[in-house]
Design a protein around this motif. Structure first.
Motif, PDB file in Angstrom:
ATOM      1  N   ILE A  88      30.430  15.387  -8.729  1.00 28.32           N
ATOM      2  CA  ILE A  88      30.774  15.101  -7.332  1.00 28.32           C
ATOM      3  C   ILE A  88      31.816  16.121  -6.900  1.00 28.32           C
ATOM      4  O   ILE A  88      32.719  16.453  -7.669  1.00 28.32           O
ATOM      5  CB  ILE A  88      31.339  13.670  -7.190  1.00 28.32           C
ATOM      6  CG1 ILE A  88      30.282  12.666  -7.638  1.00 28.32           C
ATOM      7  CG2 ILE A  88      31.791  13.406  -5.758  1.00 28.32           C
ATOM      8  CD1 ILE A  88      30.818  11.279  -7.861  1.00 28.32           C
ATOM      9  N   ASP A  89      31.661  16.614  -5.693  1.00 22.73           N
ATOM     10  CA  ASP A  89      32.593  17.596  -5.147  1.00 22.73           C
ATOM     11  C   ASP A  89      32.842  17.229  -3.689  1.00 22.73           C
ATOM     12  O   ASP A  89      32.057  16.502  -3.082  1.00 22.73           O
ATOM     13  CB  ASP A  89      31.980  18.998  -5.254  1.00 22.73           C
ATOM     14  CG  ASP A  89      33.015  20.108  -5.224  1.00 22.73           C
ATOM     15  OD1 ASP A  89      34.178  19.853  -4.849  1.00 22.73           O
ATOM     16  OD2 ASP A  89      32.662  21.252  -5.569  1.00 22.73           O
ATOM     17  N   ASP A  90      33.921  17.727  -3.138  1.00 18.87           N
ATOM     18  CA  ASP A  90      34.199  17.497  -1.725  1.00 18.87           C
ATOM     19  C   ASP A  90      33.281  18.365  -0.876  1.00 18.87           C
ATOM     20  O   ASP A  90      33.074  19.541  -1.181  1.00 18.87           O
ATOM     21  CB  ASP A  90      35.647  17.839  -1.391  1.00 18.87           C
ATOM     22  CG  ASP A  90      36.634  16.884  -2.034  1.00 18.87           C
ATOM     23  OD1 ASP A  90      36.277  15.699  -2.197  1.00 18.87           O
ATOM     24  OD2 ASP A  90      37.750  17.318  -2.375  1.00 18.87           O
ATOM     25  N   ALA A  91      32.744  17.786   0.178  1.00 20.49           N
ATOM     26  CA  ALA A  91      31.928  18.544   1.122  1.00 20.49           C
ATOM     27  C   ALA A  91      32.848  19.483   1.915  1.00 20.49           C
ATOM     28  O   ALA A  91      33.955  19.096   2.290  1.00 20.49           O
ATOM     29  CB  ALA A  91      31.192  17.609   2.064  1.00 20.49           C
ATOM     30  N   MET A  92      32.405  20.694   2.121  1.00 20.86           N
ATOM     31  CA  MET A  92      33.188  21.647   2.909  1.00 20.86           C
ATOM     32  C   MET A  92      32.963  21.434   4.403  1.00 20.86           C
ATOM     33  O   MET A  92      33.805  21.784   5.213  1.00 20.86           O
ATOM     34  CB  MET A  92      32.834  23.077   2.516  1.00 20.86           C
ATOM     35  CG  MET A  92      33.275  23.425   1.109  1.00 20.86           C
ATOM     36  SD  MET A  92      32.781  25.076   0.576  1.00 20.86           S
ATOM     37  CE  MET A  92      33.664  26.108   1.719  1.00 20.86           C
TER      38      MET A  92
END
Length: 172
Positions: free
Chosen positions: A103-107
């Motif tokens: 999971i990563d932060d959406a840009m």
């Protein structure tokens, strides 16, 4: 729309490249692609996965197979974490033990996801996923589709078990 096991699935593909009008932006809501999304999301129960692919050389997603992008307030982080575990388990069951799901932060805020929320899709049923195309998009698509099918089936099985547990005459 077609049935996959007990799941009613709609695959909506935007065949236009981002060189033209990007289908994920607000200015694309008048396009057939976005109308098709709205039509499918009008039919409950709903779970939406907005899938994009990235090239193996992507610096941002390097070393990962699937990245679930989180936008606070738009998607539930707890749900994404659970779904990431289910995808990883599905990859292992399909003999891909080294599959890397994170999971990563959406840009950027994805307007397709905003549209889904406007149509009352729950934050616990909405995902934006980036898939590594492995240099073979068709093969990668088949593998990832099978992983998603297993993970989604697990979500629905758990939901059905909870409903049965709460139903009159069910397990207490």
């Amino acid at each position: 729309t077609w049935m996959v096991g007990r799941l009613d699935v709609a695959l909506i593909v935007n065949r236009l490249t981002r060189k033209g009008k990007d289908g994920n932006r607000p200015e694309s809501r008048d396009r057939l692609f976005r109308h098709a999304i709205a039509e499918e999301l009008a039919i409950p129960p709903r779970l939406m996965i907005d899938v994009h692919s990235f090239k193996p050389g992507s610096r941002r997603f390097a070393g990962r197979d699937i990245v679930l992008l989180h936008t606070p307030g738009l998607q539930s982080l707890a749900f994404l974490k659970r779904y990431a575990r289910y995808l990883t388990d599905a990859g292992r069951a399909l003999h891909y033990p080294d599959v890397k799901v994170e999971i990563d932060d959406a840009m950027y805020v994805d307007d397709v996801c905003i549209q889904a929320r406007e149509l009352d899709v729950s934050t616990r049923a909405l995902m934006l996923a980036e898939h590594n195309d492995l240099g073979h998009p068709e093969l990668a698509g088949e593998v990832y589709a099978a992983m998603h099918a297993r993970a989604i089936r697990r979500l629905f099985d758990q939901r059905d078990a909870k409903k049965a547990h709460r139903a009159p005459g069910g397990i207490h």
